[in-house]
Design a protein around this motif. Sequence first.
Motif, PDB file in Angstrom:
ATOM      1  N   PRO A 102       0.810  -1.227   0.000  1.00 53.64           N
ATOM      2  CA  PRO A 102       0.000   0.000   0.000  1.00 53.64           C
ATOM      3  C   PRO A 102       0.843   1.276   0.000  1.00 53.64           C
ATOM      4  CG  PRO A 102      -0.905  -1.566   1.537  1.00 53.64           C
ATOM      5  CD  PRO A 102       0.363  -2.174   1.033  1.00 53.64           C
ATOM      6  N   LEU A 103       1.910   1.314   0.805  1.00 51.28           N
ATOM      7  CA  LEU A 103       2.733   2.527   0.844  1.00 51.28           C
ATOM      8  C   LEU A 103       3.376   2.790  -0.518  1.00 51.28           C
ATOM      9  CD1 LEU A 103       3.848   4.814   2.541  1.00 51.28           C
ATOM     10  CD2 LEU A 103       5.689   3.311   3.290  1.00 51.28           C
ATOM     11  N   ALA A 104       3.825   1.706  -1.169  1.00 53.42           N
ATOM     12  CA  ALA A 104       4.430   1.842  -2.491  1.00 53.42           C
ATOM     13  C   ALA A 104       3.426   2.444  -3.473  1.00 53.42           C
ATOM     14  CB  ALA A 104       4.906   0.487  -2.993  1.00 53.42           C
ATOM     15  N   LEU A 105       2.217   1.905  -3.444  1.00 54.75           N
ATOM     16  CA  LEU A 105       1.190   2.395  -4.359  1.00 54.75           C
ATOM     17  C   LEU A 105       0.844   3.844  -4.079  1.00 54.75           C
ATOM     18  CD1 LEU A 105      -1.538  -0.285  -4.934  1.00 54.75           C
ATOM     19  CD2 LEU A 105       0.114   0.656  -6.509  1.00 54.75           C
TER      20      LEU A 105
ATOM     21  N   THR B  23      11.770   7.369  -9.661  1.00 47.44           N
ATOM     22  CA  THR B  23      10.760   7.528  -8.612  1.00 47.44           C
ATOM     23  C   THR B  23       9.857   6.304  -8.525  1.00 47.44           C
ATOM     24  OG1 THR B  23      10.814   9.855  -9.174  1.00 47.44           O
ATOM     25  CG2 THR B  23       9.096   9.157  -7.691  1.00 47.44           C
ATOM     26  N   VAL B  24       9.472   5.781  -9.684  1.00 46.89           N
ATOM     27  CA  VAL B  24       8.658   4.563  -9.662  1.00 46.89           C
ATOM     28  C   VAL B  24       9.448   3.440  -9.003  1.00 46.89           C
ATOM     29  CG1 VAL B  24       7.455   2.877 -11.071  1.00 46.89           C
ATOM     30  CG2 VAL B  24       7.464   5.247 -11.753  1.00 46.89           C
ATOM     31  N   GLY B  25      10.734   3.336  -9.367  1.00 49.21           N
ATOM     32  CA  GLY B  25      11.580   2.306  -8.761  1.00 49.21           C
ATOM     33  C   GLY B  25      11.669   2.478  -7.259  1.00 49.21           C
ATOM     34  N   ILE B  26      11.831   3.713  -6.810  1.00 52.29           N
ATOM     35  CA  ILE B  26      11.917   3.975  -5.370  1.00 52.29           C
ATOM     36  C   ILE B  26      10.635   3.529  -4.687  1.00 52.29           C
ATOM     37  CG2 ILE B  26      11.845   5.847  -3.673  1.00 52.29           C
ATOM     38  CD1 ILE B  26      13.932   7.288  -5.374  1.00 52.29           C
ATOM     39  N   SER B  27       9.499   3.858  -5.305  1.00 52.30           N
ATOM     40  CA  SER B  27       8.262   3.524  -4.605  1.00 52.30           C
ATOM     41  C   SER B  27       8.036   2.024  -4.531  1.00 52.30           C
ATOM     42  CB  SER B  27       7.071   4.242  -5.233  1.00 52.30           C
ATOM     43  OG  SER B  27       7.119   4.155  -6.623  1.00 52.30           O
TER      44      SER B  27
ATOM     45  N   TYR C 160      17.476   5.333  -5.795  1.00 51.21           N
ATOM     46  CA  TYR C 160      17.717   6.608  -5.109  1.00 51.21           C
ATOM     47  C   TYR C 160      18.903   7.325  -5.754  1.00 51.21           C
ATOM     48  CZ  TYR C 160      18.125   9.593  -0.911  1.00 51.21           C
ATOM     49  OH  TYR C 160      18.173  10.636  -0.040  1.00 51.21           O
ATOM     50  N   GLU C 161      19.955   6.563  -6.063  1.00 53.97           N
ATOM     51  CA  GLU C 161      21.130   7.160  -6.704  1.00 53.97           C
ATOM     52  C   GLU C 161      20.827   7.529  -8.153  1.00 53.97           C
ATOM     53  OE1 GLU C 161      23.575   8.177  -5.223  1.00 53.97           O
ATOM     54  OE2 GLU C 161      24.105   6.913  -3.527  1.00 53.97           O
ATOM     55  N   LEU C 162      20.027   6.697  -8.808  1.00 60.22           N
ATOM     56  CA  LEU C 162      19.634   7.020 -10.188  1.00 60.22           C
ATOM     57  C   LEU C 162      18.899   8.356 -10.213  1.00 60.22           C
ATOM     58  CD1 LEU C 162      19.284   6.257 -13.165  1.00 60.22           C
ATOM     59  CD2 LEU C 162      17.189   5.090 -12.550  1.00 60.22           C
TER      60      LEU C 162
ATOM     61  N   LYS D 230      10.537  14.089  -1.775  1.00 61.71           N
ATOM     62  CA  LYS D 230       9.620  13.013  -1.422  1.00 61.71           C
ATOM     63  C   LYS D 230      10.354  11.695  -1.311  1.00 61.71           C
ATOM     64  CE  LYS D 230       6.064  14.953  -0.484  1.00 61.71           C
ATOM     65  NZ  LYS D 230       5.092  15.470  -1.424  1.00 61.71           N
ATOM     66  N   ALA D 231      11.327  11.487  -2.208  1.00 66.27           N
ATOM     67  CA  ALA D 231      12.120  10.256  -2.119  1.00 66.27           C
ATOM     68  C   ALA D 231      12.823  10.212  -0.767  1.00 66.27           C
ATOM     69  CB  ALA D 231      13.135  10.197  -3.249  1.00 66.27           C
ATOM     70  N   GLY D 232      13.309  11.365  -0.315  1.00 65.60           N
ATOM     71  CA  GLY D 232      13.974  11.426   0.987  1.00 65.60           C
ATOM     72  C   GLY D 232      13.046  11.045   2.115  1.00 65.60           C
ATOM     73  N   VAL D 233      11.890  11.700   2.219  1.00 62.38           N
ATOM     74  CA  VAL D 233      11.003  11.372   3.340  1.00 62.38           C
ATOM     75  C   VAL D 233      10.411   9.985   3.194  1.00 62.38           C
ATOM     76  CG1 VAL D 233      10.315  13.579   4.276  1.00 62.38           C
ATOM     77  CG2 VAL D 233       9.188  12.734   2.259  1.00 62.38           C
ATOM     78  N   PHE D 234      10.131   9.590   1.958  1.00 66.31           N
ATOM     79  CA  PHE D 234       9.619   8.240   1.744  1.00 66.31           C
ATOM     80  C   PHE D 234      10.630   7.223   2.282  1.00 66.31           C
ATOM     81  CE2 PHE D 234       9.167   4.461  -1.014  1.00 66.31           C
ATOM     82  CZ  PHE D 234       7.855   4.139  -0.743  1.00 66.31           C
ATOM     83  N   GLY D 235      11.907   7.477   2.008  1.00 62.46           N
ATOM     84  CA  GLY D 235      12.955   6.593   2.534  1.00 62.46           C
ATOM     85  C   GLY D 235      12.957   6.576   4.048  1.00 62.46           C
ATOM     86  N   ILE D 236      12.769   7.747   4.666  1.00 60.87           N
ATOM     87  CA  ILE D 236      12.744   7.783   6.133  1.00 60.87           C
ATOM     88  C   ILE D 236      11.567   6.964   6.655  1.00 60.87           C
ATOM     89  CG2 ILE D 236      12.464   9.309   8.129  1.00 60.87           C
ATOM     90  CD1 ILE D 236      14.041  11.418   6.673  1.00 60.87           C
TER      91      ILE D 236
END
Lengths: 511, 508
Positions: free
Chosen positions: B90-93, B134-138, B150-152, B267-273
């Motif tokens: 769910p979080l990924a989606l 971003t899709v990959g991160i999620s 994240y590095e990409l 968003k990638a940063g906070v999503f990672g946190i």
Amino acid sequence: MTLSQTALGAVVLLPLVASALSLVLPPAARRWVGVTTAVLILLGTTIIVAAVAQGSVQELALSGHAPPLGIAMRADGLGALFLATTAAVGSLTTLYAAALPSSTGVRLDGDVPAAGHPGFWPLWLGCWAGLNAVFISGDLFNTYVGLELVGLTAVGLVALGGRDSLTAALRYLFVAVAGSLLLLLGVGLLLAVTGHLDVLRVAQTTSGLEDSGPVLLAVGLITLGLALKTALVPLHRWLVPAHAGAPGAVSPLLSGLVIKAALFVLLRCWLWILPETGDGQISGAQVLSWTLAAMGTAALMIGGATALRQDRLKPLVACSTVAQVGYWVLLLPIVTDPRAEGAVLQGALGGTVALALCHAVAKAGLFLAVGTFKEIYGTDEISALRGVGRDHPVLVLSMGLAALGLIGLPISWGFLGKWQLATSGVAAGHFWIVAVLVAGTLLSAAYLLRAVGPLLVEPEADDAARRSPHRRLRQVPRAALSAPLLLGLLTVGTGLLGSWMDQVLTVGVPW
Amino acid sequence: MHEMTLDDLLGAVISWLPLVMVLLSLAAAALIFPLPEHRGRLRATVNLTAAVLKVLLIVALVPPVVADGARPEVSMPFLPGIDLVLRADPLALFFAGLSAVLWLLTTVYAIGYLKDSPHRSRFFGFFSLCVTATVGISFSGNLITFLVFYELLTVATYPLVAHRGTPQALHAARLYLRYTLSGGLAVLIGVVWLTMYAGPADFAEGGAESVTELAAASPGTATLIFVLLVGGLGVKAALFPLHGWLPQAMVAPAPVSALLHAVAVVKAGVFGIVRVVDDVYGIEVTAALGVLTPLLLVASFTILYGSYQALRQTDLKRRLAYSTVSQVSYVTLGITMMEMTATAGGVVHLVHQGIMKITLFFCAGLFAEVLGVHRIEDTRGLGRRMPLTSAAFTVGAFGMIGLPPTAGFISKWQLGEGALASPHPWVLGVLVLSSLLNAAYFLPIVLRLWAPEPVQAEGRDRGRVHEPAPLVVPAMITAGFTLLVGLAASVPFAPLRVAEYIAEGVFR
């Protein structure tokens, strides 16, 4: 004789014959010999790598006599990976040189022959034969011969840069010969102590020896010779003028492939021949390994700092090679650590091989791209090339992809290497490796950004320098442009093959 | 029997969807890069087709994942013993949905914004690469996969920040790269270390088991790794004092700012946190290690500091940038309060902040493009000249302040309610103070927009100007969303509902 055994013989013999053949052909026809040879080597290498990937070491006893009487050619996992990378980099550079003959050298009178420098193809094909011989030789004397062939042809290739490169070539000649002599001394000592030249037999004998002193001395001599040939700091002064002064199609071969032959022999000696050290005592091998790791760390710092100060692209890229050599010796203290187990050694070797071979692919791509800029504009000064990325997006993209690998960002082969080296360092309790890797990564990111960034910048609108620099070359053939791009894509693409390569690398390891 | 096979087939197809979505954006990038500059129409078609397809795929994934509890997953070997895992939970989606929808709108906006400007193929190529990342991160299913994407993202955003090619843009891009690469390295070290001790920690509701064991066995190491991971992620999440790159990156074109601030980078940063706290360590373990409260304090301080700095800016985009520093930390604030309602509030703010902030950036870009207005004092009277843009901006600003019935109100209400129920009721004070500051720096702009025009410039035409449709329509849509998710917060599958579902998983 099986297919893969035939291929083993062919990948050495073919380029050697082609080298001789190209000597008697007219210059314009020589490149067709080169391209044909490259295709055949690719084919042979594929056969060998496929056979090794099945899990067995491929061996060919020359004229049917097996060691100890005869001489064997042997491809294990390590050799297969080096062979494959050399085939890929070599054939793409061949493609480039064939498509853009003006990149193969300058005559002594300063003239650039339209059909290419006549010396390039015989020298390069001879060099290729030497490289392949080193990677699949099972015997130390053959290794020496191969390395000598590589060294001498490489000196010739440097000299193709014209009158300006002669000093660099001469200096390189001294280094290559001195290195080879040290290697020969070491090999002779090993022969005297163990009575063998075959690597596996030498390894068997050394592990049973009471006094490891002479073996250590031999490995020390060989290491010193190889450190000269790989330009490990502080023995690096010769590299920058030689690699930066060489013609566009030569620099990638020198930086990408030639120094890898010496590295390969270094790994063989340290991981196969050097006997294990006992627990609880500080051995000579450990002292030597720490010294080399310190030199490697110094290389990363000094090479990186020097690269940051360059104003021209080719010397910058050459300095980056000086720096990256440092990565490849960091594993040695793990190798001599008696606590390190097979899995850790495997990881350290895997990481080092990935870093070195990624460097081969990425540095070749980077040098080709940078060399193309020099071909087009007649200069590689960064300030003069400001903003040219607008007209050459493919070249800048190739540089960017190669930079990913050299910095070690995911996804790239270099990232795999850093990951594996870091994890095995942590597993063996060598936390300092992580610190060195981090520092090296930051420095390499800094100097590569210095190389790529300005090409993207537009000159200021009101600036008189808005006009592009003068173009010496109107049109670059598509085939020549595709070579650096393919190398860049390969840098990134190989980042997905980590598991497979690690499996290949376990074939024929001594633990 | 027949039905079974059909279900199996459907399951197999669904399990590939995360990978398909990553490849879809990658394919768009690969198609766009080689296109000649003048093929604008073809480029737009490729871009929009990929974006629309992605939105549809995510919509198709929501019912099976959220309602039926399916976890479609693809994995492939990456390193010895480590797989690349893409998994839809769910979080990924939630994150992927946000990025997909906003991306579609940003693409429309960017096509209009960059009309006739140079290097469009390069721009949209890297733009698509950013989506890929971003899709990959999620969808990342473990830390290593997350790190790769994240590095990409770092690499793909650099050319976008530097896009204009001016010395100022280049300086900002270099600063951005310096910050994010260092942050990425900290994350890398943390991941290497964690992997050595606990294996490739899969994201799991309530935390990965092996990490729980590690935290029990050697809390010191676990704490240090946590600090490395969150410290590294904090760079992109713009946590104080790692936020320095964000206001500088304002020189980038408006669509890029929208992307940096609302969708991708911060968003990638906070999503990672969120992933590290909730799905790697697990909230219980994080609290037991004693790192949750310090993180809460950092987030609180960042919220107030960002607002204070925003108040001092005279440039519109810079004010918005500092406002992002402040607003993004609400997410961290929510998940560190150790309370379910607050966690839901933090998670839902991922989406709410995105739609509100993108509205504001769209509008700021419009003001700058159409009338050349960059400074806040020049916005006087724009309400009459650009009514649609000004209306959208007003909605976004009200959202940021947290006035009902906007999305921001829902976030703040949730967070406030959670704060009172949590062990840290003082956080309510932070929220109130921050809202006051938000009002102090947004209300003057809104008032200026709708104020009567200044008298002096009489000779010039001060009438209504044309607001280009490709720019103003996306802004109106996101403004509409800001109202809609506020009004319809309790509808099934509304962001708040999904966030509550995610929060339940955290405290399971």
